[in-house]
Write a protein that holds these residues in place. Structure first.
Motif, short mmCIF file in Angstrom:
data_model
loop_
_atom_site.label_atom_id
_atom_site.label_comp_id
_atom_site.label_asym_id
_atom_site.label_seq_id
_atom_site.Cartn_x
_atom_site.Cartn_y
_atom_site.Cartn_z
N SER A 9 54.48 53.24 37.52
CA SER A 9 53.52 52.93 38.57
C SER A 9 53.84 51.55 39.15
O SER A 9 54.39 50.70 38.46
N CYS A 10 53.49 51.36 40.42
CA CYS A 10 53.63 50.03 41.04
C CYS A 10 52.22 49.53 41.38
O CYS A 10 51.45 50.23 42.06
N SER A 11 51.91 48.34 40.87
CA SER A 11 50.55 47.84 40.98
C SER A 11 50.58 46.33 41.14
O SER A 11 51.63 45.68 40.98
N ALA A 12 49.41 45.81 41.43
CA ALA A 12 49.21 44.36 41.40
C ALA A 12 48.01 44.07 40.51
O ALA A 12 47.05 44.85 40.48
N ILE A 13 48.09 42.97 39.77
CA ILE A 13 46.97 42.50 38.97
C ILE A 13 46.60 41.12 39.50
O ILE A 13 47.46 40.22 39.53
N ILE A 14 45.37 40.97 39.92
CA ILE A 14 44.90 39.67 40.42
C ILE A 14 44.16 38.97 39.28
O ILE A 14 43.15 39.48 38.78
N VAL A 15 44.68 37.81 38.87
CA VAL A 15 44.03 37.00 37.84
C VAL A 15 43.19 35.96 38.56
O VAL A 15 43.73 35.02 39.17
N PRO A 16 41.84 36.09 38.55
CA PRO A 16 40.99 35.14 39.28
C PRO A 16 40.77 33.86 38.49
O PRO A 16 41.14 33.76 37.32
N THR A 17 40.14 32.91 39.11
CA THR A 17 39.85 31.63 38.45
C THR A 17 38.96 31.85 37.23
O THR A 17 39.09 31.15 36.22
N SER A 18 38.08 32.82 37.31
CA SER A 18 37.22 33.16 36.17
C SER A 18 36.93 34.65 36.22
O SER A 18 37.08 35.31 37.25
N GLY A 19 36.55 35.18 35.07
CA GLY A 19 36.18 36.58 35.02
C GLY A 19 37.35 37.50 34.75
O GLY A 19 38.45 37.07 34.38
N GLU A 35 51.96 48.03 53.00
CA GLU A 35 52.00 48.78 51.75
C GLU A 35 51.73 47.93 50.51
O GLU A 35 51.30 48.46 49.48
N ILE A 36 51.98 46.62 50.61
CA ILE A 36 51.88 45.78 49.40
C ILE A 36 50.78 44.74 49.54
O ILE A 36 49.83 44.71 48.75
N MET A 37 50.89 43.87 50.54
CA MET A 37 50.01 42.70 50.59
C MET A 37 48.63 43.00 51.17
O MET A 37 47.64 42.39 50.77
N LEU A 38 48.52 43.93 52.10
CA LEU A 38 47.21 44.21 52.69
C LEU A 38 46.21 44.72 51.65
O LEU A 38 45.06 44.24 51.60
N PRO A 39 46.59 45.68 50.77
CA PRO A 39 45.62 46.09 49.73
C PRO A 39 45.20 44.91 48.84
O PRO A 39 44.04 44.87 48.38
N ILE A 40 46.10 43.98 48.58
CA ILE A 40 45.77 42.82 47.77
C ILE A 40 44.83 41.89 48.53
O ILE A 40 43.83 41.39 47.97
N VAL A 41 45.14 41.67 49.81
CA VAL A 41 44.30 40.79 50.64
C VAL A 41 42.88 41.36 50.72
O VAL A 41 41.88 40.61 50.69
N ASN A 42 42.76 42.66 50.79
CA ASN A 42 41.41 43.27 50.85
C ASN A 42 40.59 42.90 49.63
O ASN A 42 39.39 42.61 49.73
N ILE A 43 41.21 42.92 48.44
CA ILE A 43 40.49 42.53 47.22
C ILE A 43 40.16 41.05 47.26
O ILE A 43 39.04 40.63 46.90
N LEU A 44 41.12 40.23 47.68
CA LEU A 44 40.88 38.78 47.75
C LEU A 44 39.71 38.46 48.67
O LEU A 44 38.86 37.62 48.36
N GLN A 45 39.65 39.15 49.81
CA GLN A 45 38.62 38.85 50.80
C GLN A 45 37.26 39.44 50.44
O GLN A 45 36.23 38.77 50.54
N HIS A 46 37.28 40.70 50.00
CA HIS A 46 36.01 41.40 49.84
C HIS A 46 35.44 41.35 48.43
O HIS A 46 34.23 41.27 48.25
N ASP A 47 36.31 41.37 47.42
CA ASP A 47 35.81 41.35 46.05
C ASP A 47 35.71 39.92 45.51
O ASP A 47 34.71 39.55 44.88
N LEU A 48 36.73 39.12 45.76
CA LEU A 48 36.74 37.75 45.24
C LEU A 48 36.15 36.74 46.23
O LEU A 48 35.92 35.59 45.85
#
Length: 1121
Positions: A779-789, A840-853
């Protein structure tokens, strides 16, 4: 001549002797000459080895005389007259007929050999006679007469082997012993004569009471303590008896006692002495060789005693090579049983010395070569050092040349070379190697026909070669013949043979292979039984238990794949677990087993998959830690090239198991190991110093010693010297590991230098999230490690590993294409590729950064790519589209966030920790426009770039320009070490095959990545690398991030601007100018801050859009804090 004959005497000097053979073949204490002067008196020379003896004989009363050469079996008081070696009738006149000149006197032949004496006879006057006491009266003595009669009968027995002669000798020697009670001065001599006759009968199977015979020798030795003239000979007699006792009943206690006695005998009979030349050396060599075959429990003291023996055979001693070889074999045997690498390393060093003492033409060279090669083969099996295998084959080839057809040891050389070629075939797969190995074993087998004691070994070797060839070529005839040969070898092996277990697990493997083809259940059932039988006989810590466990795992897995019984899979996994964790087997074998465990667990969905991955990383880490240099660590890692995707596969497995924390830990544990291992020696110990200053100092000192030992060994080219250095490194490392273990026992330090936990790694995200991009075949994935949590998972739905590989190749092609384009031409292909990266790669990550984090606009983010992601310019992802309302362009990644890279989270954590100490700012601009021969073309814009940088650096910062003739290797390294900020403008070269040779070109010679790593710069803060290919690793190990920018970060630079591909020195000036303008604007109190570098690079590339084409802007990336 005076008239009065009574006043004249003859001086007889015995100068030497040759061809002296004792008829009974017994080793005498010495030789003497006897002259019967008349019927009542006899003259005797002193008992010696007849090198030179001067005595004065009696007056010439009788013209005729009888001269005898006799062997004496005692040195002081003699019991009887010994044994006659030669007898001659002569006269005084004949002796005096040669004047003052020496002459040879020949005796009648004895058993076809003519003994002779070299004499010198002169007349002296009575006043010169000082040795009249040498005249003995021929008094009839019954004890002496019976002793002489015993010697006569014994010598006849030795010549004719008639038991009646032996019985007669024993009867007379027993009679003498009966008449010499314990307090009699000749008791020890009588004991020895009787014991020797009985021993020879035992040897010839005529008498069987060996224990009584040995006790006679013991009693004689007790009566002749150290200092007694016959002590040395009595020691030898007892050793000789024990050797024969052992030859008839191979019980280790006899050979062990013999070795102890040999250590007492050697200093009493040094090289060149009579006893040494006649039997001691041969006896000692035999005892040592046999001692190497005794059980391991008895061999520890045996090895100690062999060291003592070696001390008595110093450099120059004729038998030092064979003693070195024997000790080397003993250490190798102990390594085989216990797995201590120190034993094997010492065995190799001793073997090298033995070979060096046997130049071409030496009779023992072939033996020494074979034995050294055997030890090197063991080290290759244990550590996987490729140069060891090359050396093994070279030595066995030479040994075989020294053993032509008809040579008595040719079978050994054929077997040994065949084994080495089979090993090389397993490593490299060249079919010529395995075919030749089979041919060599077949020839060896003809030299070991039925009945030969080592036929079983060659049968096993040939079977193993055929079995191995079957695995490659799948010719069923090879497999069937291998099984038949294994069975024949097994039939020849005794049940208690220490090597029998190897045939058991080899046959098991072959049966397993046949089962997978034929599905005949009896084959796999027998395979399992054979492995279980081998495990029963092997001690728990025997290194070969690994192979039994491995073959047992193969059998269970084979049966599972056919019958699908879950119990078999569980048993297979358990044996994977036991084999990969078997402590006395070498790391390479265990690493391979752990790798196949991961493959099996992934394939069959077993719950142990994450455990398998963790085991692999732990073993590889420990294996690499045994290597003393950076390059040797990379070489060791590259041996497992097939497993380089395991870090991302492990992370993918954890993601699929919904264990994101573990995914982060595994991705970190398996990547960047080269930097992780090297950085352990730089670990800050401030917290440790607060509570345990002594332990902190000890750790720091040992870390420095380990580092120095590693650097020292890296420069050694001589193989033997390198091994000595590696041994020193390993021992220092063991001390270091002991201190680390001590630190871990302290409260609060239990995880000191252990793989970091998620909590430890999350510190890297203190100033902004870290995004790990995982490129796995699963699988190809990204894991975002936030400042906390908790970490966040981003599944890249439309990206697979093949897609990424193609995208990587397309980028490389597009970048090469831009080199032929004018700056103003649009980069259409590049824009298409960057749009794919965005969508295909950065937009799904940016969505999490903007909306979840809820990450704020222009915040810092760090990209941590793995595998194929490392070759894709993620930071330049761009939609290159207009907004839906046509109000302007959609923002790209660098419009939204300030992007940095980090090879691993640990690297970012280490850089942040190092920021605690800041030095006085100083800036060095290093440039080389005219590098030395072979290092690159002239770079005309470099000097003006350095001047430009000078004008932009604040005037309050000390500035140094190092260029032209000053920009040498030493000058550049000194500047890197002495300055906190550095700008480098020169050729940068990436070495794809050996990345540690990647370099910056200087006037004399290049500054390599290795030079930078060893150039400790703890106060360094920032480096701008205006050179090509400074931030891209090699194809083989992309996850290791072995490149110049990472090397500078490791050496101490906290933040680095590097390049992904080639840069134009003309265009780079625009980026450099814009970067430093942004970097130094709005300074607070004039203090320069390296943490602004990522922001400054972001702003600089935006500012030069109209001057610099796309690929020359996105080539620059920021790494670090």
């Amino acid at each position: 001549m005076p008239d009065n004959a009574e006043s004249q005497f003859i001086s007889l000097e015995i100068i030497g002797a040759k061809n002296l053979q004792v008829p009974s073949e017994r080793i005498p204490a010495g030789i003497y000459v006897s002259i019967n002067v008349d019927s009542r008196r006899r003259w005797k020379s002193a008992i010696s080895i007849l090198s030179s003896d001067k005595s004065v004989a009696s007056s010439r009363e009788s013209p005729a005389l009888s001269m005898e050469i006799r062997a004496s079996f005692e040195l002081d008081r003699t019991l009887g007259n010994g044994e006659i070696i030669g007898r001659l009738q002569t006269s005084w006149d004949e002796l005096l007929d040669h004047g003052d000149e020496p002459f040879e006197l020949s005796f009648p032949p004895v058993r076809g050999v003519k003994p002779s004496l070299m004499l010198k006879a002169t007349i002296v006057h009575a006043s010169d006679n000082q040795d009249g006491a040498l005249l003995d009266s021929l008094v009839d003595c019954e004890i002496a007469r019976e002793t002489d009669a015993g010697h006569v009968r014994f010598s006849r027995y030795m010549r004719h082997e008639r038991v009646s002669h032996l019985n007669g000798a024993v009867e007379r020697f027993q009679l003498v012993l009966d008449r010499c009670p314990v307090d009699h001065p000749d008791h020890a001599a009588a004991l020895t004569n009787l014991a020797w006759a009985r021993l020879q009968g035992y040897i010839q199977n005529d008498l069987q009471d060996i224990d009584t015979t040995t006790s006679l020798f013991r009693e004689a030795l007790a009566l002749r303590p150290q200092g007694h003239p016959n002590h040395t000979l009595s020691l030898f007699h007892l050793i000789f008896a024990l050797i024969w006792r052992y030859s008839k009943e191979r019980t280790s206690v006899f050979i062990h006692e013999s070795l102890q006695l040999c250590c007492k005998l050697l200093p009493l009979s040094p090289e060149g002495t009579y006893l040494c030349s006649t039997g001691v050396d041969s006896a000692v060599d035999y005892v040592i060789a046999e001692c190497n075959n005794i059980p391991i429990g008895a061999s520890d003291e045996g090895i100690h005693i062999q060291r003592v023996v070696l001390e008595f055979r110093p450099l120059g001693h004729q038998r030092r090579p064979i003693t070195l070889t024997a000790l080397a074999l003993a250490l190798k045997a102990r390594f085989r049983d216990r797995g201590s690498i120190d034993d094997l390393e010492e065995s190799i060093q001793l073997g090298r010395e033995a070979v060096s003492l046997c130049p071409e033409g030496h009779c023992d060279r072939g033996t020494c070569l074979n034995n050294l090669a055997s030890s090197l083969q063991s080290r290759f099996d244990h550590q996987g050092k490729s140069h060891d295998l090359d050396e093994v084959i070279s030595m066995h080839e030479e040994a075989l040349r020294l053993s032509p057809v008809g040579h008595k040891f040719r079978d050994f050389s054929l077997d040994n070379l065949g084994c080495a070629l089979r090993t090389r075939f397993v490593k490299h797969g060249d079919v010529d190697d395995i075919n030749r190995a089979v041919s060599l074993f077949r020839e060896a087998l003809t030299l070991r026909p039925p009945g030969h004691p080592r036929r079983d070994t060659t049968l096993n070797n040939l079977a193993l070669a055929l079995d191995t060839r079957y695995d490659k070529l799948h010719v069923i005839e090879d497999l069937n013949e291998a099984i038949d040969l294994y069975r024949e070898s097994l039939r020849l092996k005794q049940l208690d043979d220490p090597e029998r277990h190897r045939i058991l697990f080899n046959l098991s493997s072959a049966l397993c292979s046949r089962f997978t083809q034929t599905r005949e259940n009896e084959d796999v059932e027998e395979a399992i039984r054979l492995c279980q039988e081998s495990l029963v006989v092997l001690p728990l810590l025997h290194p070969d238990r690994y192979f039994s466990l491995m073959r047992l795992q193969e059998a269970y897995l084979s049966r599972y794949q056919v019958q699908h019984n879950p119990t078999d899979l569980s048993l297979a996994v358990e044996n994977y677990r036991l084999a990969s964790r078997h402590p006395t087997q070498g790391f390479p074998q265990r690493i391979i087993q752990a790798y196949y465990w991961t493959v099996t667990a992934e394939q069959h969905g077993d719950g142990s998959t994450l455990e398998a991955y963790s085991t692999f990383f732990e073993l590889l880490d420990a294996h690499l830690g045994t290597r003393s240099s950076t390059t040797s660590r990379r070489e060791a890692a590259s041996a497992f090239h097939y497993a380089r995707s395991l870090p991302v596969n492990a992370a993918s497995c954890a993601i699929r198991s919904d264990n994101l924390r573990r995914a982060v830990e595994l991705a970190e544990q398996g990547r960047g190991q080269q930097w992780s291992l090297a950085s352990r020696l730089k670990t800050p110990v401030e917290e440790l110093e607060l509570g345990h200053p002594h332990l902190a100092r000890k750790f720091s000192e040992l870390s420095k010693r380990v580092s120095n030992a590693a650097q020292g060994s890296a420069t050694i080219t001589d193989r033997a010297a390198a091994e000595v250095a590696e041994t020193k490194y390993r021992k220092t490392t063991m001390e270091w590991e002991a201190v680390v273990a001590e630190i871990r026992n302290l409260q609060g330090f239990s995880r000191f230098l252990l793989p970091p936990s998620y909590k430890d790694l999350q510190v890297a995200a203190r100033n902004g999230p870290v995004i790990i991009l995982v490129a796995s075949k699963y699988s190809c994935s990204a894991i975002i490690v936030p400042t906390s949590g908790e970490p966040h998972h981003v599944h890249l739905l439309r990206i697979t590993l093949p897609h990424l590989e193609k995208l990587k190749d397309d980028f490389a092609t597009a970048i090469r294409h831009t080199a032929r384009m004018r700056p103003e031409e649009p980069r259409k292909k590049l824009r298409v590729l960057l749009r794919i990266v965005w969508d295909e790669i950065m937009l799904p990550i940016v969505n999490i950064l903007q909306h979840d984090l809820k990450l704020r606009h222009r915040s810092r983010i760090w990209l941590c790519p793995t595998a194929a992601f490392t070759s894709i310019p993620l930071h330049a992802a761009n939609p290159f589209r207009m907004n839906a309302d046509r109000s302007g362009s959609e923002p790209c990644l660098e419009d939204l966030y300030i992007c940095s890279y980090t090879p691993t989270l640990s690297a970012l954590v280490r850089a942040r920790q190092a920021m605690k100490t800041r030095g006085t700012p100083s800036f060095a601009a290093i440039g080389q426009s005219q590098p030395g021969a072979g290092q690159g073309d002239v770079l005309p814009a470099v000097d003006s770039e350095l001047e430009l940088v000078h004008t932009l650096v604040p005037p309050n910062v000390k500035f140094t320009n190092i260029s032209k003739d000053e920009a040498t290797q030493a000058g550049a390294l000194n500047a890197l070490q002495c300055n906190t900020w550095v700008h480098l403008a020169c050729h940068g070269k990436q070495d794809l095959e050996q990345p540690y040779n990647s370099c910056f070109s200087m006037r004399d010679k290049p500054v390599t990545l290795l030079d930078i790593m060893e150039n400790n710069s703890p106060q360094a803060e920032f480096a701008f690398l205006s050179a090509c290919h400074t931030a891209v690793g090699d194809e083989e190990t992309p996850d290791e991030a072995i490149h110049l920018a990472a090397g500078l970060q490791f050496s101490g630079f906290k933040t680095v601007v590097g390049t992904l591909w080639g840069v134009s020195d003309v265009l780079a000036k625009h980026v450099v100018e814009a970067f430093y303008e942004k970097m130094f604007e709005d300074l607070e109190d004039g203090v320069i801050d390296c943490t602004k570098a990522a922001w400054a690079l972001n702003r600089a590339t935006h500012a030069v859009k109209t001057k610099v084409p796309l690929e020359q802007r996105m080539v620059f990336i920021h790494i670090g804090v």
